[in-house]
Enzyme design. Structure first.
Site, mmCIF file in Angstrom:
data_model
loop_
_atom_site.group_PDB
_atom_site.id
_atom_site.type_symbol
_atom_site.label_atom_id
_atom_site.label_comp_id
_atom_site.label_asym_id
_atom_site.label_seq_id
_atom_site.Cartn_x
_atom_site.Cartn_y
_atom_site.Cartn_z
ATOM 1 N N VAL A 1 -21.266 -47.506 22.280
ATOM 2 C CA VAL A 1 -20.750 -46.731 23.409
ATOM 3 C C VAL A 1 -21.922 -46.391 24.328
ATOM 4 O O VAL A 1 -22.969 -45.933 23.867
ATOM 5 C CB VAL A 1 -20.054 -45.437 22.947
ATOM 6 C CG1 VAL A 1 -19.660 -44.581 24.147
ATOM 7 C CG2 VAL A 1 -18.826 -45.770 22.136
ATOM 8 N N GLY B 1 -23.948 -43.918 21.507
ATOM 9 C CA GLY B 1 -23.672 -43.915 20.079
ATOM 10 C C GLY B 1 -23.349 -45.297 19.565
ATOM 11 O O GLY B 1 -23.018 -46.223 20.315
ATOM 12 N N ASP C 1 -6.043 -41.227 12.084
ATOM 13 C CA ASP C 1 -7.450 -41.001 11.726
ATOM 14 C C ASP C 1 -7.960 -39.702 12.358
ATOM 15 O O ASP C 1 -8.999 -39.683 13.014
ATOM 16 C CB ASP C 1 -8.317 -42.183 12.155
ATOM 17 C CG ASP C 1 -9.660 -42.219 11.412
ATOM 18 O OD1 ASP C 1 -9.769 -41.578 10.347
ATOM 19 O OD2 ASP C 1 -10.588 -42.874 11.903
ATOM 20 N N GLY D 1 -21.069 -47.612 16.886
ATOM 21 C CA GLY D 1 -19.846 -47.653 16.102
ATOM 22 C C GLY D 1 -19.858 -48.858 15.186
ATOM 23 O O GLY D 1 -20.772 -49.677 15.209
ATOM 24 N N GLY D 2 -18.828 -48.960 14.357
ATOM 25 C CA GLY D 2 -18.790 -50.007 13.358
ATOM 26 C C GLY D 2 -18.960 -51.401 13.941
ATOM 27 O O GLY D 2 -19.621 -52.246 13.375
ATOM 28 N N MET D 3 -18.349 -51.683 15.110
ATOM 29 C CA MET D 3 -18.375 -53.017 15.675
ATOM 30 C C MET D 3 -18.863 -53.057 17.116
ATOM 31 O O MET D 3 -18.550 -53.988 17.839
ATOM 32 C CB MET D 3 -16.977 -53.648 15.603
ATOM 33 C CG MET D 3 -16.599 -54.099 14.212
ATOM 34 S SD MET D 3 -17.673 -55.435 13.597
ATOM 35 C CE MET D 3 -18.658 -54.546 12.414
ATOM 36 N N LYS E 1 -17.110 -48.262 26.026
ATOM 37 C CA LYS E 1 -17.154 -48.831 24.683
ATOM 38 C C LYS E 1 -17.229 -50.353 24.815
ATOM 39 O O LYS E 1 -16.361 -50.979 25.415
ATOM 40 C CB LYS E 1 -15.905 -48.424 23.913
ATOM 41 C CG LYS E 1 -15.809 -48.983 22.508
ATOM 42 C CD LYS E 1 -14.458 -48.650 21.856
ATOM 43 C CE LYS E 1 -14.211 -47.165 21.765
ATOM 44 N NZ LYS E 1 -12.962 -46.887 20.995
#
Length: 442
Positions: A33, A26, A142, A28-30, A48
């Site tokens: 993974v 996947g 979150d 992610g923002g930065m 990650k």
């Protein structure tokens, strides 16, 4: 056969320290993974890896270490265990248990809400993990479907809370904990956090109530542009199920208490909420399905679910930039309906599937469409015939556009605007959170 790295990230067969990359799971923002193999302990992990061009930021590195240490400190059967974190071969990484099955958000988008008993059981498990975190002095901040990983084994469905990237421990250095903006995902954020309140266990309990609603009906409790969304959390009625029997009555009572506007009226703990969910499961036969009630007439509303990856985000977001309070409307001025629809759909997918913050996602989507145009993005495989972000067989963003998305996304987060002041479009340093593991045998 190994494939070349994508925009600075390793490819299958390559290594970061003792971890050999198997495949990407996947975006992610930065960062990304991966599924990887720990070559020392001979076990598969979710690895990650942070994007190289942000890993050198001292503040980001501190937050990354904080995330890893926070999650590693927990000992809970419903929190994803962290095995290791650190730096190897120039890359920051965190290795966690690999949870087959993907996240609850992906499950809701793909299949809609699960049976009501399953929904209550999943949320009760998350409440256990959240309460365990609170017991150690850790606030998650979150809680949302994308941060709940789900594993199915036969008839048993297990839930695990993950992504403590914006978690805060009592006594943490405030400079590392926040940049002055509200942390979290607006659709699941407690009312007081929309107006600068302080996160705590009670704000997590509110988010847990929002998660319960999403698990039952397949969508967040409120929708709209950020200002309207904040207003709904502050003053709109707590959403309720159409009552058909004791089950819905009891669940509605739980929703009202969990999502009370005032923190003092909420459950005193996540474990207390969990206990009420278990009581309903024990005492009240569940119907095969439930429906949302019309908030004004008390009758069943249409059982709608966000179509595809577009979600329920509005097509226009307004972001206030730092240094002069300049308003930037993140829409394409004078653009066609198709272009604006593409921006909305891409942004929603980045929020839901890749853990982007909404302003970052809007900025990224807008720039992708401005750069190439809708037709070219279709030809490149970014958009499908319905102008929605394409996904590979694992439900993650198409590998062919990974580099573009990360490059443009990073510029939206870190660029300077107006007199050299940092952009205020992000609400927190983004981290990789989406595990997006396809279901099925390994």
């Amino acid at each position: 056969m190994s494939t070349p790295p994508t925009d600075g990230f390793p490819g299958p067969g390559e290594r970061i320290g003792q971890y050999e990359i198997v495949r990407r799971l996947g975006l992610g923002g930065m960062g990304v993974v991966f599924e990887a193999v720990d070559t020392v302990l001979r076990r598969r992990v979710a690895l990650k890896v942070i994007a190289p061009y942000v890993a050198d930021d001292p503040a980001f590195r501190a937050r990354f270490t904080q995330e890893a240490q926070a999650q590693a400190s927990l000992d809970s059967s419903h929190v994803v265990p962290v095995f290791a974190h650190g730096e190897a071969d120039g890359a920051l990484y965190i290795a966690s248990q690999l949870i087959p099955g993907g996240d609850l958000g992906a499950m809701l988008r793909a299949s809609g809400a699960p049976p009501p008993r399953t929904a209550l059981d999943l949320v009760a498990q998350v409440a256990t993990g959240l309460g365990d975190a609170h017991a150690t002095g850790l606030v998650h901040r979150d809680v949302k479907p994308a941060n709940v990983l789900v594993r199915t084994r036969g008839e048993e469905v297990s839930a695990y809370l993950t992504d403590f990237g914006i978690a805060r421990r009592t006594g943490v250095d405030p400079a590392l904990a926040s940049d002055g903006c509200a942390d979290g995902t607006p659709g699941y954020l407690a009312p007081e956090l929309h107006t600068g309140g302080t996160p705590g266990p009670s704000t997590d309990v509110y988010s847990l109530g929002c998660l319960l609603w999403a698990a039952l009906v397949g969508r967040a409790p409120y929708a709209g542009a950020p200002d309207r969304l904040a207003g709904a959390h502050r003053s709109a009625p707590v959403p309720q199920l159409a009552v058909g029997g004791p089950f819905e009555q009891q669940v509605n009572a739980i929703l009202c208490r969990a999502m009370a506007k005032s923190p003092r009226d909420r459950y005193p703990s996540a474990h207390a909420l969990r206990d009420d969910l278990r009581r309903v499961l024990r005492d009240c036969p569940a119907p095969p399905r439930v429906q949302a009630a019309d908030p004004e007439e008390g009758r069943p509303a249409g059982r709608t679910r966000p179509r595809g990856l577009a979600g329920v985000l509005a097509s226009t977001f307004v972001v206030l930039l730092a240094g002069g309070g300049i308003g930037l409307a993140l829409t394409l001025r004078g653009d066609s309906t198709d272009e604006q629809r593409a921006v909305t759909n891409i942004a929603a997918a980045l929020v839901e599937d890749a853990d982007f913050e909404e302003p970052e996602a809007e900025c990224t989507a807008r720039r992708l469409v401005e750069r190439s145009g809708v037709q070219a993005l279709r030809e490149q495989g970014l958009l499908d015939g319905d102008l929605e972000l394409t996904a590979d067989s694992g439900g993650s963003i198409d590998p062919r556009v990974l580099a573009d998305v990360i490059s443009v996304g990073a510029s939206c987060v870190f660029e300077k605007v107006g007199g050299g002041q940092p952009s205020a479009t992000r609400t927190r340093p983004a981290t990789v959170a989406t595990y997006n593991v396809p279901s099925g045998p390994r």
